[in-house]
Design a protein around this motif. Structure first.
Motif, PDB file in Angstrom:
ATOM      1  N   SER A 172      50.473 -49.428  31.900  1.00 23.79           N
ATOM      2  CA  SER A 172      49.834 -49.386  30.581  1.00 23.79           C
ATOM      3  C   SER A 172      50.747 -48.664  29.610  1.00 23.79           C
ATOM      4  O   SER A 172      51.399 -47.682  29.955  1.00 23.79           O
ATOM      5  CB  SER A 172      48.489 -48.656  30.660  1.00 23.79           C
ATOM      6  OG  SER A 172      47.565 -49.388  31.419  1.00 23.79           O
ATOM      7  N   ILE A 224      51.633 -54.011  30.179  1.00 21.78           N
ATOM      8  CA  ILE A 224      52.934 -54.674  30.250  1.00 21.78           C
ATOM      9  C   ILE A 224      52.853 -55.793  31.273  1.00 21.78           C
ATOM     10  O   ILE A 224      52.322 -55.610  32.371  1.00 21.78           O
ATOM     11  CB  ILE A 224      54.034 -53.667  30.616  1.00 21.78           C
ATOM     12  CG1 ILE A 224      54.174 -52.626  29.498  1.00 21.78           C
ATOM     13  CG2 ILE A 224      55.373 -54.377  30.864  1.00 21.78           C
ATOM     14  CD1 ILE A 224      55.093 -51.467  29.837  1.00 21.78           C
ATOM     15  N   ILE A 238      53.968 -57.664  26.418  1.00 22.70           N
ATOM     16  CA  ILE A 238      52.625 -57.149  26.658  1.00 22.70           C
ATOM     17  C   ILE A 238      51.612 -58.281  26.562  1.00 22.70           C
ATOM     18  O   ILE A 238      51.815 -59.256  25.846  1.00 22.70           O
ATOM     19  CB  ILE A 238      52.240 -56.040  25.664  1.00 22.70           C
ATOM     20  CG1 ILE A 238      52.204 -56.591  24.221  1.00 22.70           C
ATOM     21  CG2 ILE A 238      53.166 -54.845  25.791  1.00 22.70           C
ATOM     22  CD1 ILE A 238      51.505 -55.683  23.228  1.00 22.70           C
TER      23      ILE A 238
END
Length: 271
Positions: A161, A188, A210
């Motif tokens: 994250s 990600i 992302i």
């Protein structure tokens, strides 16, 4: 901010993918009319992201733009090449939560900007630049972000994250930039998730991507702004490009991968 739509794909894909319109990249060639955003994010508290920098970029006598960046040392800002290309001067806002209400501002000239020598606005490769500023003293609201240590190999960060932050429009329907710094926690994902949308000629090992599930995303006005691991506070990306359909449509967003340019950063800044 106007955007330049870049067609980077073979015509042979035109009948193969229902997402062809999403294969047009939004590359912020920045002007005043529309600027990018953290969409569906949260409002940051004062000092929450002391490395966040705002950049007011003067392109000509009549036009200017807004981008993000990160403080990486007392004298250096990291941002995107597409933000600083063609800049006459840049005003740097440090320690701000309200967009232009900063603890410290510096205005520097184009001679203080270092754009990657291999930056290519057509292919979006090497979208990274540095801005040198007078030495700034750190405070509770002004701190340098951590960078990955130089190493022979790096994690892909897939599954981690990260936090993206910046100012700008808070939805695709907004018509003006936001006053208060916004942020979003985003996952990600593997570069293959991005390359399925934008193509393998655009998304390469020098990018990091992302997922934007629920429309939580960055976009062009957050350009150059930091992507920082939630667990360690290390910056692993800086905002580069996204889908032309809009930032809240759920398509992945792409960043320049900091580890791919770690040696370049050290060579040019000493950091």
């Amino acid at each position: 901010m106007k955007v330049l739509v870049v067609f980077a794909f073979l015509l042979a894909t035109a009948y193969a993918s229902p997402l062809l319109s999403q294969r047009d990249l939004v590359v912020p060639v920045i002007y005043d009319s529309v600027e990018g955003r953290i969409t569906n994010g949260e409002t940051a508290s004062a000092g929450q992201f002391p490395y966040q920098v705002g950049l007011s970029i003067r392109l000509s006598t009549l036009s200017s733009s807004w981008c993000g960046g990160s403080l990486i040392g007392n004298n250096w800002i990291l941002t995107a090449a597409h933000c600083t290309e063609g800049a006459r001067s840049v005003t740097v806002y440090l320690g701000a939560t309200v967009r232009t209400s900063a603890e410290i501002t510096y205005t520097v000239s184009s001679s203080d900007i270092i754009i990657h020598s291999d930056w290519n606005s057509n292919t979006l490769k090497n979208d990274i630049s540095l801005i040198k500023i007078p030495s700034v003293s750190y405070s509770s609201r002004i701190q340098a972000v951590k960078l990955p240590a130089i190493a022979s190999s790096y994690s892909t960060y897939v599954g981690d994250s990260a936090i993206a932050s910046g100012w700008g429009l808070i939805s695709d329907s907004a018509t003006s930039v936001t006053t208060n710094l916004q942020y979003a926690v985003v996952p990600i994902v593997a570069n293959t998730v991005c390359s399925r949308i934008y193509g393998t000629t655009v998304v390469t090992a020098t990018n990091i991507c992302i997922s934007t599930t629920g429309g939580v995303s960055t976009c062009s006005g957050d350009s150059g702004g930091p992507l920082v691991l939630q667990s360690s506070g290390v910056q692993v990306g800086l905002t580069s490009f996204g889908a032309s359909a809009g930032c809240a449509k759920g398509y992945p967003a792409a960043f320049s991968r900091v580890t791919a340019f770690r040696d370049w950063i050290q060579t040019n800044s000493g950091i």
